[in-house]
Scaffold this motif. Structure first.
Motif, PDB file in Angstrom:
ATOM      1  N   GLU A   1       0.858  -1.189   0.000  1.00  0.00           N
ATOM      2  CA  GLU A   1       0.000   0.000   0.000  1.00  0.00           C
ATOM      3  C   GLU A   1       0.890   1.234   0.000  1.00  0.00           C
ATOM      4  O   GLU A   1       1.751   1.383   0.864  1.00  0.00           O
ATOM      5  CB  GLU A   1      -0.904  -0.018   1.231  1.00  0.00           C
ATOM      6  CG  GLU A   1      -1.609   1.278   1.541  1.00  0.00           C
ATOM      7  CD  GLU A   1      -2.502   1.745   0.415  1.00  0.00           C
ATOM      8  OE1 GLU A   1      -2.263   2.864  -0.107  1.00  0.00           O
ATOM      9  OE2 GLU A   1      -3.423   0.983   0.048  1.00  0.00           O
ATOM     10  N   ASP A   2       0.670   2.120  -0.984  1.00  0.00           N
ATOM     11  CA  ASP A   2       1.587   3.249  -1.139  1.00  0.00           C
ATOM     12  C   ASP A   2       1.225   4.454  -0.277  1.00  0.00           C
ATOM     13  O   ASP A   2       2.009   5.395  -0.175  1.00  0.00           O
ATOM     14  CB  ASP A   2       1.704   3.660  -2.603  1.00  0.00           C
ATOM     15  CG  ASP A   2       0.434   4.296  -3.142  1.00  0.00           C
ATOM     16  OD1 ASP A   2      -0.655   3.990  -2.607  1.00  0.00           O
ATOM     17  OD2 ASP A   2       0.519   5.069  -4.116  1.00  0.00           O
ATOM     18  N   GLU A   3       0.076   4.461   0.380  1.00  0.00           N
ATOM     19  CA  GLU A   3      -0.280   5.553   1.288  1.00  0.00           C
ATOM     20  C   GLU A   3       0.196   5.191   2.694  1.00  0.00           C
ATOM     21  O   GLU A   3      -0.354   4.275   3.315  1.00  0.00           O
ATOM     22  CB  GLU A   3      -1.788   5.800   1.282  1.00  0.00           C
ATOM     23  CG  GLU A   3      -2.328   6.251  -0.070  1.00  0.00           C
ATOM     24  CD  GLU A   3      -3.815   6.541  -0.002  1.00  0.00           C
ATOM     25  OE1 GLU A   3      -4.243   7.206   0.970  1.00  0.00           O
ATOM     26  OE2 GLU A   3      -4.539   6.103  -0.906  1.00  0.00           O
TER      27      GLU A   3
ATOM     28  N   ARG B   1      -1.303   2.311   5.181  1.00  0.00           N
ATOM     29  CA  ARG B   1      -0.461   1.124   5.382  1.00  0.00           C
ATOM     30  C   ARG B   1      -0.239   0.861   6.866  1.00  0.00           C
ATOM     31  O   ARG B   1      -0.346  -0.282   7.332  1.00  0.00           O
ATOM     32  CB  ARG B   1       0.873   1.318   4.665  1.00  0.00           C
ATOM     33  CG  ARG B   1       1.765   0.092   4.710  1.00  0.00           C
ATOM     34  CD  ARG B   1       2.961   0.242   3.767  1.00  0.00           C
ATOM     35  NE  ARG B   1       3.876   1.298   4.162  1.00  0.00           N
ATOM     36  CZ  ARG B   1       4.079   2.423   3.460  1.00  0.00           C
ATOM     37  NH1 ARG B   1       3.443   2.629   2.315  1.00  0.00           N
ATOM     38  NH2 ARG B   1       4.946   3.335   3.871  1.00  0.00           N
TER      39      ARG B   1
ATOM     40  N   THR C   1       5.141  -2.682   2.489  1.00  0.00           N
ATOM     41  CA  THR C   1       5.904  -1.778   1.629  1.00  0.00           C
ATOM     42  C   THR C   1       4.925  -0.953   0.818  1.00  0.00           C
ATOM     43  O   THR C   1       3.760  -1.329   0.654  1.00  0.00           O
ATOM     44  CB  THR C   1       6.848  -2.567   0.696  1.00  0.00           C
ATOM     45  OG1 THR C   1       7.615  -1.627  -0.086  1.00  0.00           O
ATOM     46  CG2 THR C   1       6.069  -3.461  -0.257  1.00  0.00           C
ATOM     47  N   GLY C   2       5.406   0.163   0.303  1.00  0.00           N
ATOM     48  CA  GLY C   2       4.586   1.001  -0.550  1.00  0.00           C
ATOM     49  C   GLY C   2       5.064   1.025  -1.983  1.00  0.00           C
ATOM     50  O   GLY C   2       4.556   1.788  -2.803  1.00  0.00           O
ATOM     51  N   ASP C   3       6.031   0.180  -2.307  1.00  0.00           N
ATOM     52  CA  ASP C   3       6.657   0.184  -3.623  1.00  0.00           C
ATOM     53  C   ASP C   3       6.469  -1.169  -4.291  1.00  0.00           C
ATOM     54  O   ASP C   3       6.744  -2.215  -3.689  1.00  0.00           O
ATOM     55  CB  ASP C   3       8.144   0.501  -3.473  1.00  0.00           C
ATOM     56  CG  ASP C   3       8.877   0.466  -4.800  1.00  0.00           C
ATOM     57  OD1 ASP C   3       9.385  -0.599  -5.171  1.00  0.00           O
ATOM     58  OD2 ASP C   3       8.912   1.514  -5.462  1.00  0.00           O
TER      59      ASP C   3
ATOM     60  N   ASP D   1      -2.555  -3.213  -3.157  1.00  0.00           N
ATOM     61  CA  ASP D   1      -3.140  -2.017  -3.756  1.00  0.00           C
ATOM     62  C   ASP D   1      -2.936  -2.057  -5.271  1.00  0.00           C
ATOM     63  O   ASP D   1      -1.923  -2.566  -5.772  1.00  0.00           O
ATOM     64  CB  ASP D   1      -2.466  -0.775  -3.165  1.00  0.00           C
ATOM     65  CG  ASP D   1      -3.235   0.499  -3.490  1.00  0.00           C
ATOM     66  OD1 ASP D   1      -4.361   0.408  -4.007  1.00  0.00           O
ATOM     67  OD2 ASP D   1      -2.707   1.590  -3.223  1.00  0.00           O
TER      68      ASP D   1
ATOM     69  N   LEU E   1       0.301   1.578  -7.647  1.00  0.00           N
ATOM     70  CA  LEU E   1       1.589   1.555  -6.963  1.00  0.00           C
ATOM     71  C   LEU E   1       2.673   2.149  -7.852  1.00  0.00           C
ATOM     72  O   LEU E   1       2.593   2.057  -9.081  1.00  0.00           O
ATOM     73  CB  LEU E   1       1.988   0.113  -6.621  1.00  0.00           C
ATOM     74  CG  LEU E   1       1.130  -0.650  -5.626  1.00  0.00           C
ATOM     75  CD1 LEU E   1       1.503  -2.124  -5.661  1.00  0.00           C
ATOM     76  CD2 LEU E   1       1.306  -0.079  -4.229  1.00  0.00           C
ATOM     77  N   PRO E   2       3.706   2.745  -7.253  1.00  0.00           N
ATOM     78  CA  PRO E   2       4.857   3.186  -8.051  1.00  0.00           C
ATOM     79  C   PRO E   2       5.719   2.003  -8.475  1.00  0.00           C
ATOM     80  O   PRO E   2       5.662   0.934  -7.871  1.00  0.00           O
ATOM     81  CB  PRO E   2       5.614   4.100  -7.076  1.00  0.00           C
ATOM     82  CG  PRO E   2       5.246   3.596  -5.721  1.00  0.00           C
ATOM     83  CD  PRO E   2       3.823   3.112  -5.832  1.00  0.00           C
ATOM     84  N   GLN E   3       6.497   2.190  -9.505  1.00  0.00           N
ATOM     85  CA  GLN E   3       7.442   1.194 -10.031  1.00  0.00           C
ATOM     86  C   GLN E   3       6.724   0.059 -10.753  1.00  0.00           C
ATOM     87  O   GLN E   3       6.799  -0.072 -11.959  1.00  0.00           O
ATOM     88  CB  GLN E   3       8.353   0.651  -8.925  1.00  0.00           C
ATOM     89  CG  GLN E   3       9.140   1.703  -8.168  1.00  0.00           C
ATOM     90  CD  GLN E   3      10.080   2.486  -9.070  1.00  0.00           C
ATOM     91  OE1 GLN E   3      10.691   1.937  -9.969  1.00  0.00           O
ATOM     92  NE2 GLN E   3      10.200   3.785  -8.812  1.00  0.00           N
TER      93      GLN E   3
ATOM     94  N   ASP F   1       2.875  -1.818 -10.869  1.00  0.00           N
ATOM     95  CA  ASP F   1       1.514  -1.671 -10.338  1.00  0.00           C
ATOM     96  C   ASP F   1       0.962  -3.003  -9.838  1.00  0.00           C
ATOM     97  O   ASP F   1       1.553  -4.077 -10.012  1.00  0.00           O
ATOM     98  CB  ASP F   1       0.580  -1.026 -11.362  1.00  0.00           C
ATOM     99  CG  ASP F   1       0.272  -1.918 -12.565  1.00  0.00           C
ATOM    100  OD1 ASP F   1       0.418  -3.148 -12.464  1.00  0.00           O
ATOM    101  OD2 ASP F   1      -0.153  -1.382 -13.598  1.00  0.00           O
TER     102      ASP F   1
END
Length: 232
Positions: A11-13, A17, A34-36, A55, A58-60, A62
Motif C-alpha cells: 500500500e503506497d499511502e 499502510r 511496503t509502498g513500492d 493495492d 503503486l509506483p514502479q 503496479d
C-alpha cells in the motif's frame, strides 16, 4: 505447526499502510509491508507470505503486474485494494486471479475480517474423501487440487472450491448466491465476483484440455456441471 500467518501488505499511502499493519498484527499475524511495487516483489519472493493485500495503484510496478507475477508462482491468496468502486479495476483483478477485493475508503476492521475469511477458505480442507472423475479431469478432494491427465491445474483457492461445489452437485443448476455461500463463505462478494471466478476456472480447465461445455451457464439462473458421457 504455528497458526501465525505471514501477510504482505502492499500500500503506497503511509497512513493507510500503518493502520492496516496495526490491525492485522493485532489479530496475531506476522506482517511485512511496503509502498513500492518493485520492493513488494522482492519481499514476496523472499518471504513467501500466506496472503497478499495488494493495492492496485503503486509506483514502479503496479498491482496488476504484481498479481500476474504472483499467479505465475502459485495460488497464494490475494486481496486487491482499489481506490474507488470502479468495475474495470475490480473485474480485471478478479479475472487475473484475485481472491477478493476491498474498496477505499474502508473500515480497517472490515479488511481484517476479510483477510481472516480468505485465509480460512484457503486453509480449510474438505471433509469429503476420495476423488471425483470427470473424464480427463479429476477433482482430488484429499489433495485439494484439480488434475487433468494427472497434471495439476493451477487454481486459486476460490476457483477450486467453486469447482468442488459444482462437481459434488452434478447436473444441478447452482445459483450465484448458492455458489457464493458454499464456496466463498465470509466474503462480501457480489454475483459479478462469482462470475469472474467461474470465468477464470473455465478458462484454466479449457486451456488444460477439458471440454468447454463441462461447466455450462443456465441463462438467468446460474451454473451447472455436466459430467462427460463415458461412451464418448
Amino acid at each position: 505447526m504455528s497458526d501465525v500467518r505471514r501477510l504482505l501488505v502492499v500500500e503506497d499511502e503511509p497512513d493507510v499502510r500503518e493502520v492496516l499493519v496495526a490491525y492485522l498484527r493485532r489479530d496475531g499475524h506476522a506482517v511485512i509491508a511496503t509502498g513500492d511495487g518493485a520492493h513488494a516483489w522482492q519481499l514476496f519472493t523472499a518471504e513467501r507470505p500466506d496472503l497478499v493485500l495488494l493495492d492496485v495503484r503503486l509506483p514502479q510496478v503496479d498491482g496488476f503486474e504484481l498479481l500476474r507475477r504472483i499467479r505465475e508462482r502459485g495460488d497464494v491468496p490475494v486481496i486487491m485494494v482499489t481506490a474507488r468502486d470502479e468495475d474495470i479495476d475490480t473485474v480485471l483483478g478478479l479475472r487475473m486471479g484475485a481472491d477478493d477485493y476491498v474498496v477505499k475508503p474502508f473500515n480497517p476492521a472490515e479488511v481484517a475480517a476479510r483477510v481472516a475469511a480468505v485465509l480460512r477458505r484457503a486453509n480449510r480442507s474438505t471433509v469429503a474423501p476420495g476423488r471425483i472423475a470427470l473424464g480427463r479431469l479429476t477433482v482430488d478432494l484429499v489433495g485439494t487440487q484439480a488434475l487433468v491427465d494427472g497434471r495439476p491445474v493451477p487454481l486459486t483457492a476460490s476457483e477450486y472450491r467453486l469447482l468442488v461445489v459444482l462437481a459434488t452437485h452434478p447436473r444441478q443448476t447452482m445459483t450465484r448466491s448458492q455458489l457464493r455461500v458454499a464456496a466463498l463463505p465470509g466474503s462480501a462478494a457480489l454475483d459479478r465476483v462469482v462470475d469472474a471466478h467461474l470465468t477464470n476456472l473455465r478458462r484454466k480447465l479449457t486451456d488444460a484440455g477439458v471440454p468447454a461445455d463441462l461447466i455450462g451457464t443456465a441463462r438467468g439462473l446460474g451454473y451447472r456441471l455436466t459430467p462427460p458421457d463415458p461412451a464418448r
